[in-house]
Write a protein that holds these residues in place. Sequence first.
Motif, mmCIF file in Angstrom:
data_model
loop_
_atom_site.group_PDB
_atom_site.id
_atom_site.type_symbol
_atom_site.label_atom_id
_atom_site.label_comp_id
_atom_site.label_asym_id
_atom_site.label_seq_id
_atom_site.Cartn_x
_atom_site.Cartn_y
_atom_site.Cartn_z
ATOM 1 N N GLN A 28 4.105 36.682 19.104
ATOM 2 C CA GLN A 28 4.502 35.168 19.312
ATOM 3 C C GLN A 28 5.553 34.657 18.352
ATOM 4 O O GLN A 28 6.552 34.180 18.485
ATOM 5 C CB GLN A 28 3.443 34.314 19.570
ATOM 6 C CG GLN A 28 4.088 32.854 19.820
ATOM 7 C CD GLN A 28 4.648 32.931 21.402
ATOM 8 O OE1 GLN A 28 3.812 33.549 22.471
ATOM 9 N NE2 GLN A 28 5.768 32.372 21.326
ATOM 10 N N THR A 29 5.084 35.089 17.036
ATOM 11 C CA THR A 29 5.786 34.720 15.862
ATOM 12 C C THR A 29 7.352 35.317 15.760
ATOM 13 O O THR A 29 8.354 34.786 15.461
ATOM 14 C CB THR A 29 5.209 35.013 14.502
ATOM 15 O OG1 THR A 29 3.914 34.246 14.586
ATOM 16 C CG2 THR A 29 5.944 34.620 13.312
ATOM 17 N N LEU A 30 7.241 36.819 16.227
ATOM 18 C CA LEU A 30 8.569 37.441 16.284
ATOM 19 C C LEU A 30 9.277 36.875 17.201
ATOM 20 O O LEU A 30 10.569 36.497 17.112
ATOM 21 C CB LEU A 30 8.116 38.699 16.544
ATOM 22 C CG LEU A 30 9.394 39.668 16.758
ATOM 23 C CD1 LEU A 30 9.797 39.900 15.463
ATOM 24 C CD2 LEU A 30 9.059 41.043 17.433
ATOM 25 N N ILE A 31 8.702 36.490 18.526
ATOM 26 C CA ILE A 31 9.668 35.883 19.533
ATOM 27 C C ILE A 31 10.162 34.362 19.272
ATOM 28 O O ILE A 31 11.369 34.000 19.271
ATOM 29 C CB ILE A 31 8.634 35.588 20.738
ATOM 30 C CG1 ILE A 31 8.494 37.100 21.548
ATOM 31 C CG2 ILE A 31 9.454 34.961 21.922
ATOM 32 C CD1 ILE A 31 7.549 37.102 22.561
ATOM 33 N N ASP A 32 9.208 33.713 18.703
ATOM 34 C CA ASP A 32 9.584 32.326 18.026
ATOM 35 C C ASP A 32 10.635 32.382 17.105
ATOM 36 O O ASP A 32 11.659 31.627 16.998
ATOM 37 C CB ASP A 32 8.361 31.283 17.806
ATOM 38 C CG ASP A 32 7.641 31.022 19.009
ATOM 39 O OD1 ASP A 32 8.095 31.138 20.213
ATOM 40 O OD2 ASP A 32 6.352 30.690 18.809
ATOM 41 N N MET A 33 10.481 33.088 15.961
ATOM 42 C CA MET A 33 11.050 33.013 14.684
ATOM 43 C C MET A 33 12.384 33.955 14.682
ATOM 44 O O MET A 33 13.242 33.513 14.017
ATOM 45 C CB MET A 33 10.190 33.335 13.714
ATOM 46 C CG MET A 33 9.192 32.428 13.478
ATOM 47 S SD MET A 33 9.540 30.492 13.210
ATOM 48 C CE MET A 33 10.129 30.740 11.495
ATOM 49 N N ASN A 34 12.388 34.951 15.560
ATOM 50 C CA ASN A 34 13.714 36.013 15.382
ATOM 51 C C ASN A 34 14.315 35.781 16.872
ATOM 52 O O ASN A 34 15.653 35.629 16.949
ATOM 53 C CB ASN A 34 12.929 37.152 15.226
ATOM 54 C CG ASN A 34 12.859 37.321 13.663
ATOM 55 O OD1 ASN A 34 11.187 36.952 13.301
ATOM 56 N ND2 ASN A 34 13.323 37.480 12.709
ATOM 57 N N ILE A 35 13.585 36.167 17.914
ATOM 58 C CA ILE A 35 14.394 36.530 19.182
ATOM 59 C C ILE A 35 14.897 35.318 19.688
ATOM 60 O O ILE A 35 16.049 35.163 20.063
ATOM 61 C CB ILE A 35 13.215 37.291 20.192
ATOM 62 C CG1 ILE A 35 12.897 38.575 19.333
ATOM 63 C CG2 ILE A 35 14.107 37.458 21.576
ATOM 64 C CD1 ILE A 35 12.030 39.230 20.276
ATOM 65 N N LEU A 36 14.037 34.246 19.978
ATOM 66 C CA LEU A 36 14.675 33.037 20.484
ATOM 67 C C LEU A 36 15.660 32.055 19.809
ATOM 68 O O LEU A 36 16.606 31.566 20.157
ATOM 69 C CB LEU A 36 13.589 32.281 21.143
ATOM 70 C CG LEU A 36 12.476 32.627 22.121
ATOM 71 C CD1 LEU A 36 11.397 31.869 22.761
ATOM 72 C CD2 LEU A 36 13.414 32.911 23.397
ATOM 73 N N LYS A 37 15.296 32.307 18.498
ATOM 74 C CA LYS A 37 16.190 31.622 17.391
ATOM 75 C C LYS A 37 17.667 32.316 17.295
ATOM 76 O O LYS A 37 18.521 31.533 17.184
ATOM 77 C CB LYS A 37 15.435 31.583 16.051
ATOM 78 C CG LYS A 37 16.177 30.872 14.994
ATOM 79 C CD LYS A 37 15.224 30.661 13.982
ATOM 80 C CE LYS A 37 15.808 30.018 12.634
ATOM 81 N NZ LYS A 37 14.765 29.831 11.586
ATOM 82 N N LYS A 58 21.478 31.948 28.565
ATOM 83 C CA LYS A 58 21.442 33.301 29.046
ATOM 84 C C LYS A 58 20.528 34.061 28.585
ATOM 85 O O LYS A 58 19.813 35.011 29.221
ATOM 86 C CB LYS A 58 22.852 33.752 28.914
ATOM 87 C CG LYS A 58 23.117 35.128 29.358
ATOM 88 C CD LYS A 58 24.737 35.559 29.229
ATOM 89 C CE LYS A 58 25.068 37.092 29.709
ATOM 90 N NZ LYS A 58 26.317 37.314 29.269
ATOM 91 N N VAL A 59 20.020 34.321 27.441
ATOM 92 C CA VAL A 59 19.160 35.016 26.497
ATOM 93 C C VAL A 59 17.604 34.581 27.296
ATOM 94 O O VAL A 59 16.967 35.423 27.579
ATOM 95 C CB VAL A 59 19.199 34.702 25.124
ATOM 96 C CG1 VAL A 59 17.877 35.424 24.294
ATOM 97 C CG2 VAL A 59 20.594 35.265 24.476
ATOM 98 N N SER A 60 17.583 33.330 27.363
ATOM 99 C CA SER A 60 16.250 32.899 27.857
ATOM 100 C C SER A 60 15.982 33.220 29.110
ATOM 101 O O SER A 60 14.831 33.794 29.617
ATOM 102 C CB SER A 60 16.157 31.359 27.868
ATOM 103 O OG SER A 60 15.953 30.901 26.487
ATOM 104 N N ASP A 61 17.014 33.210 30.149
ATOM 105 C CA ASP A 61 16.996 33.968 31.540
ATOM 106 C C ASP A 61 16.641 35.215 31.513
ATOM 107 O O ASP A 61 15.751 35.765 32.199
ATOM 108 C CB ASP A 61 18.090 33.655 31.936
ATOM 109 C CG ASP A 61 18.281 32.122 32.578
ATOM 110 O OD1 ASP A 61 17.270 31.095 32.393
ATOM 111 O OD2 ASP A 61 19.335 31.634 32.632
ATOM 112 N N ARG A 62 17.269 36.061 30.319
ATOM 113 C CA ARG A 62 17.007 37.452 30.452
ATOM 114 C C ARG A 62 15.712 37.806 29.843
ATOM 115 O O ARG A 62 15.165 38.895 30.199
ATOM 116 C CB ARG A 62 18.153 37.984 29.587
ATOM 117 C CG ARG A 62 19.488 37.940 30.509
ATOM 118 C CD ARG A 62 20.462 38.662 29.716
ATOM 119 N NE ARG A 62 20.560 40.220 29.956
ATOM 120 C CZ ARG A 62 21.017 40.964 29.162
ATOM 121 N NH1 ARG A 62 21.776 40.769 28.219
ATOM 122 N NH2 ARG A 62 20.916 42.562 29.499
ATOM 123 N N LEU A 63 15.186 37.083 28.939
ATOM 124 C CA LEU A 63 13.894 37.574 28.124
ATOM 125 C C LEU A 63 12.596 37.089 28.870
ATOM 126 O O LEU A 63 11.563 37.630 28.779
ATOM 127 C CB LEU A 63 14.026 36.725 26.685
ATOM 128 C CG LEU A 63 14.552 37.529 25.900
ATOM 129 C CD1 LEU A 63 14.570 36.824 24.574
ATOM 130 C CD2 LEU A 63 14.073 38.964 25.546
#
Length: 121
Positions: free
Chosen positions: A77-86, A95-100
């Motif tokens: 969850q930290t990886l998703i919040d702090m790196n991927i979504l950011k 577009k990224v949110s829709d693909r992820l």
Amino acid sequence: MKEFWKFAKDCKLASKSLPLAAIDVIFVRSNWKSSEGSGDIHNPERELIPGEFSESLLRISSAKYDGSARTLSQKLQTLIDMNILKFAGRADPNKVSDRLLPSCTYISLNAHEVAERFCQA
């Protein structure tokens, strides 16, 4: 593999605890062949399929936050919040949110199976 490297760079996944060489090893370990024969009819190009991508995210989050006392799901969850979504898709975050979203749903639904494979490796 080129897309995975772009993803890793865009999301700033590399760190002191997780160098680029380790991310390369994670890609290779996550991109496994089935044991049924020499070819894989579901993944003939050896691209990461959803389960393999999920496994790579689990492996990256575990390595990146290795010294913490958090659970694997908290690390993910930290990886998703702090790196991927950011950082991913800075030009078009929707577009990224829709693909992820499908991948994140897949991770949630199949976390037990993926975690078992991860822990055995």
